[in-house]
Design a protein around this motif. Structure first.
Motif, mmCIF file in Angstrom:
data_model
loop_
_atom_site.group_PDB
_atom_site.id
_atom_site.type_symbol
_atom_site.label_atom_id
_atom_site.label_comp_id
_atom_site.label_asym_id
_atom_site.label_seq_id
_atom_site.Cartn_x
_atom_site.Cartn_y
_atom_site.Cartn_z
ATOM 1 N N UNK A 43 -6.261 -11.111 -8.286
ATOM 2 C CA UNK A 43 -6.187 -10.225 -9.457
ATOM 3 C C UNK A 43 -4.749 -9.873 -9.800
ATOM 4 N N UNK A 44 -4.006 -9.391 -8.808
ATOM 5 C CA UNK A 44 -2.580 -9.064 -8.981
ATOM 6 C C UNK A 44 -2.362 -8.136 -10.177
ATOM 7 N N UNK A 45 -2.971 -6.946 -10.093
ATOM 8 C CA UNK A 45 -2.884 -5.964 -11.177
ATOM 9 C C UNK A 45 -2.421 -4.628 -10.589
ATOM 10 N N UNK A 46 -1.137 -4.482 -10.292
ATOM 11 C CA UNK A 46 -0.666 -3.235 -9.674
ATOM 12 C C UNK A 46 -0.819 -2.013 -10.574
ATOM 13 N N UNK A 47 -0.857 -2.207 -11.893
ATOM 14 C CA UNK A 47 -1.008 -1.054 -12.789
ATOM 15 C C UNK A 47 -2.347 -0.362 -12.563
ATOM 16 N N UNK A 48 -3.399 -1.147 -12.343
ATOM 17 C CA UNK A 48 -4.696 -0.544 -12.032
ATOM 18 C C UNK A 48 -4.634 0.230 -10.726
ATOM 19 N N UNK A 49 -3.924 -0.321 -9.732
ATOM 20 C CA UNK A 49 -3.768 0.386 -8.461
ATOM 21 C C UNK A 49 -3.044 1.708 -8.658
ATOM 22 N N UNK A 73 -8.640 -3.987 -4.622
ATOM 23 C CA UNK A 73 -9.117 -5.177 -5.333
ATOM 24 C C UNK A 73 -8.126 -5.582 -6.412
ATOM 25 N N UNK A 74 -7.534 -4.578 -7.077
ATOM 26 C CA UNK A 74 -6.519 -4.892 -8.083
ATOM 27 C C UNK A 74 -5.274 -5.497 -7.455
ATOM 28 N N UNK A 75 -4.997 -5.161 -6.193
ATOM 29 C CA UNK A 75 -3.817 -5.685 -5.510
ATOM 30 C C UNK A 75 -4.060 -7.019 -4.823
ATOM 31 N N UNK A 76 -5.274 -7.524 -4.873
ATOM 32 C CA UNK A 76 -5.559 -8.812 -4.239
ATOM 33 C C UNK A 76 -4.811 -9.918 -4.975
ATOM 34 N N UNK A 135 -4.219 1.070 0.706
ATOM 35 C CA UNK A 135 -3.369 0.811 -0.461
ATOM 36 C C UNK A 135 -1.947 0.505 -0.014
ATOM 37 N N UNK A 136 -1.467 1.205 1.015
ATOM 38 C CA UNK A 136 -0.118 0.933 1.519
ATOM 39 C C UNK A 136 -0.029 -0.477 2.093
ATOM 40 N N UNK A 137 -1.035 -0.885 2.852
ATOM 41 C CA UNK A 137 -1.009 -2.215 3.462
ATOM 42 C C UNK A 137 -1.083 -3.325 2.415
ATOM 43 N N UNK A 138 -1.895 -3.123 1.389
ATOM 44 C CA UNK A 138 -2.063 -4.173 0.373
ATOM 45 C C UNK A 138 -0.956 -4.160 -0.668
ATOM 46 N N UNK A 139 -0.304 -3.024 -0.881
ATOM 47 C CA UNK A 139 0.691 -2.927 -1.947
ATOM 48 C C UNK A 139 2.109 -2.757 -1.471
ATOM 49 N N UNK A 140 2.379 -3.085 -0.203
ATOM 50 C CA UNK A 140 3.734 -2.897 0.330
ATOM 51 C C UNK A 140 4.753 -3.777 -0.364
ATOM 52 N N UNK A 141 4.314 -4.894 -0.929
ATOM 53 C CA UNK A 141 5.248 -5.794 -1.605
ATOM 54 C C UNK A 141 5.253 -5.598 -3.120
ATOM 55 N N UNK A 142 4.612 -4.523 -3.588
ATOM 56 C CA UNK A 142 4.575 -4.217 -5.015
ATOM 57 C C UNK A 142 5.377 -2.938 -5.276
ATOM 58 N N UNK A 143 6.588 -3.053 -5.835
ATOM 59 C CA UNK A 143 7.400 -1.845 -6.054
ATOM 60 C C UNK A 143 6.714 -0.800 -6.922
ATOM 61 N N UNK A 144 5.914 -1.238 -7.874
ATOM 62 C CA UNK A 144 5.225 -0.279 -8.729
ATOM 63 C C UNK A 144 4.296 0.614 -7.918
ATOM 64 N N UNK A 145 3.632 0.033 -6.926
ATOM 65 C CA UNK A 145 2.695 0.790 -6.101
ATOM 66 C C UNK A 145 3.439 1.657 -5.098
ATOM 67 N N UNK A 146 4.448 1.110 -4.448
ATOM 68 C CA UNK A 146 5.170 1.893 -3.431
ATOM 69 C C UNK A 146 5.901 3.072 -4.055
ATOM 70 N N UNK A 147 6.447 2.886 -5.241
ATOM 71 C CA UNK A 147 7.125 4.010 -5.908
ATOM 72 C C UNK A 147 6.128 5.116 -6.267
ATOM 73 N N UNK A 148 4.918 4.709 -6.700
ATOM 74 C CA UNK A 148 3.900 5.716 -7.027
ATOM 75 C C UNK A 148 3.397 6.412 -5.766
ATOM 76 N N UNK A 149 3.240 5.677 -4.678
ATOM 77 C CA UNK A 149 2.835 6.299 -3.418
ATOM 78 C C UNK A 149 3.896 7.275 -2.926
ATOM 79 N N UNK A 150 5.167 6.905 -3.060
ATOM 80 C CA UNK A 150 6.240 7.797 -2.634
ATOM 81 C C UNK A 150 6.230 9.083 -3.452
#
Length: 444
Positions: free
Chosen positions: A321-327, A315-318, A378-393
């Motif tokens: 909202x566009x709130x990757x920090x919450x994600x 929901x934060x990545x929608x 989360x990967x599908x919704x945040x693939x274009x958010x570097x903050x999220x992909x770096x945290x997932x990695x």
């Protein structure tokens, strides 16, 4: 697979016992206020009796009730003011609750509304305010419209003091209620609350001990087991009464294999139990041990904790909202739960009776399915958010170091899918390298 061990005195090492009545009362918003109103009625009766006794003692010792009569006017004014103001105060508390629920549903996820509904502080605040209103209303019925001390039967001394104490209690609870509501409107506190509830369920899994191998011989070949179908109301399987099912299986000399997992939707005619050996119990007896409701709870459902954290993240990545920090904050807690779960074999819980015989086999999500639940959306919704992909990695890298070798395959699949998703969304090589660099803060 996880095997519960028998204890010498009583059956230990199992998930928290299910009490349908307790779960219903925790989610019911009427019980605490109703209990408070009933207590207010009893308290009003006691205080009116004490007021009558005070007049009798005063008249016996001093021969007059003039001093108490002088107190009556001020007491009536105080209690009347409290009674009229408390009803408005209840409306304020109710309005705050509605606004909080609306904001939580839109900002986080409808699934987290259960935190507000089950809040003991919210119910205590409502119960205290309603009890104060009912008490002051009943006390006013005991007032006497006379100024003649000889006709005075009771003077509201104790009633006024109790009314003031109830007011102070309501004000104190209101302050705590506002503070708790403001905390639950902040993302980190909601995520922390969901995580703590998930840890309590995970602790039940860990108490069951490590797996001891497949349950060979517990389930007969295909066609040899008796299949029981659900005969109750449709709904989500929220929990099972393990003690009742173990006792039922022992009484029938059988082993019960639960078919649905906690959180599955069950319709009439859905298979619920496979009976191995002994005699099959009545389907209604099995249905009585199943807690069916309209939504899931955290009582025995570890996957529901992951579901809520994932919902908050996506929901934060929608785009709205566009709130990757919450994600990223949600991924932090998902990382924590998976790290604790990694060393333990799951997929099946075996519950034993007092004699040490397996009587109930309960399916739970296996490690690969849990990893998929935790990362896929989360990967599908945040693939274009570097903050999220770096945290997932970073999370996947840590889990690959923590998890046993046999459990690394699902993590490797998720890491490969993350790299592929980033390559599809980021065309610049430097940008891809930056987006896939592990960082526990996302972008610090």
């Amino acid at each position: 697979m996880t095997d519960s061990r028998p204890a010498p005195a009583r059956h230990r090492g199992r998930l928290r016992p299910l009490s349908p009545l307790r779960e219903h009362l925790r989610e019911a918003f009427w019980f605490a206020p109703l209990l408070g109103c009933a207590g207010a009625v009893l308290l009003a009766g006691v205080t009116l009796w004490l007021d009558e006794q005070a007049v009798r003692v005063t008249v016996r010792e001093t021969g007059t009730a003039d001093d108490l009569v002088n107190f009556t006017t001020a007491a009536q004014s105080i209690v009347s003011t409290v009674s009229s103001a408390m009803l408005t105060f209840i409306g304020v508390v109710f309005s705050i609750s509605l606004v909080s629920l609306q904001m939580a549903a839109s900002q986080f996820s409808p699934r987290v509304l259960r935190l507000y509904v089950r809040s003991r502080l919210t119910k205590a605040t409502f119960a205290s305010c309603l009890a104060t209103f009912v008490f002051t209303l009943l006390v006013q019925l005991g007032y006497e419209d006379t100024d003649d001390p000889a006709l005075v039967i009771s003077v509201p001394v104790a009633s006024t003091l109790v009314a003031l104490l109830l007011v102070f209690l309501s004000l104190g609870l209101f302050v705590l209620y506002v503070q708790a509501t403001l905390r639950l409107l902040r993302v980190p506190h909601v995520i922390d609350r969901v995580t703590r509830e998930s840890l309590s369920v995970l602790a039940g899994y860990r108490l069951l001990g490590p797996a001891t191998g497949p349950a060979a011989g517990l389930l007969p070949p295909d066609g040899a087991a008796v299949q029981l179908l659900h005969e109750g109301h449709p709904g989500v399987l929220r929990g099972i009464d393990i003690t009742r099912l173990v006792r039922l299986a022992r009484r029938n000399g059988a082993v019960l294999h639960l078919v649905p997992r906690i959180g599955d939707f069950i319709a009439p005619g859905t298979p619920t139990v496979l009976v191995a050996g002994g005699t099959a119990p009545r389907p209604r007896r099995v249905a009585a041990a199943l807690s069916i409701g309209v939504d899931r709870t955290m009582h025995q459902d570890l996957s529901f904790g992951f579901r809520q954290l994932v919902d908050i993240a996506i929901r934060a990545l929608s785009p709205a909202t566009n709130d990757p920090t919450t994600a990223v904050q949600a991924v932090d807690r998902i990382h924590q739960l998976l790290a604790l779960l990694a060393p333990y074999e799951i997929g099946e819980l075996r519950h034993r009776d007092a004699a040490g015989d397996v009587r109930l086999v309960q399916p739970v999500p296996e490690w690969p399915r849990t990893v998929e639940l935790a990362f896929t959306e989360i990967r599908l919704c945040g693939a274009d958010q570097p903050q999220v992909t770096r945290r997932l990695a970073a999370a996947l890298g840590d889990l690959l170091r923590i998890a046993p070798e046999a459990r690394c395959a699902p993590l490797l699949v998720q890491r490969a899918l993350l790299q592929r998703a980033v390559e599809e969304h980021v065309t610049d090589p430097a940008g891809r390298a930056f987006a896939l660099e592990p960082d526990r803060q996302g972008i610090g």
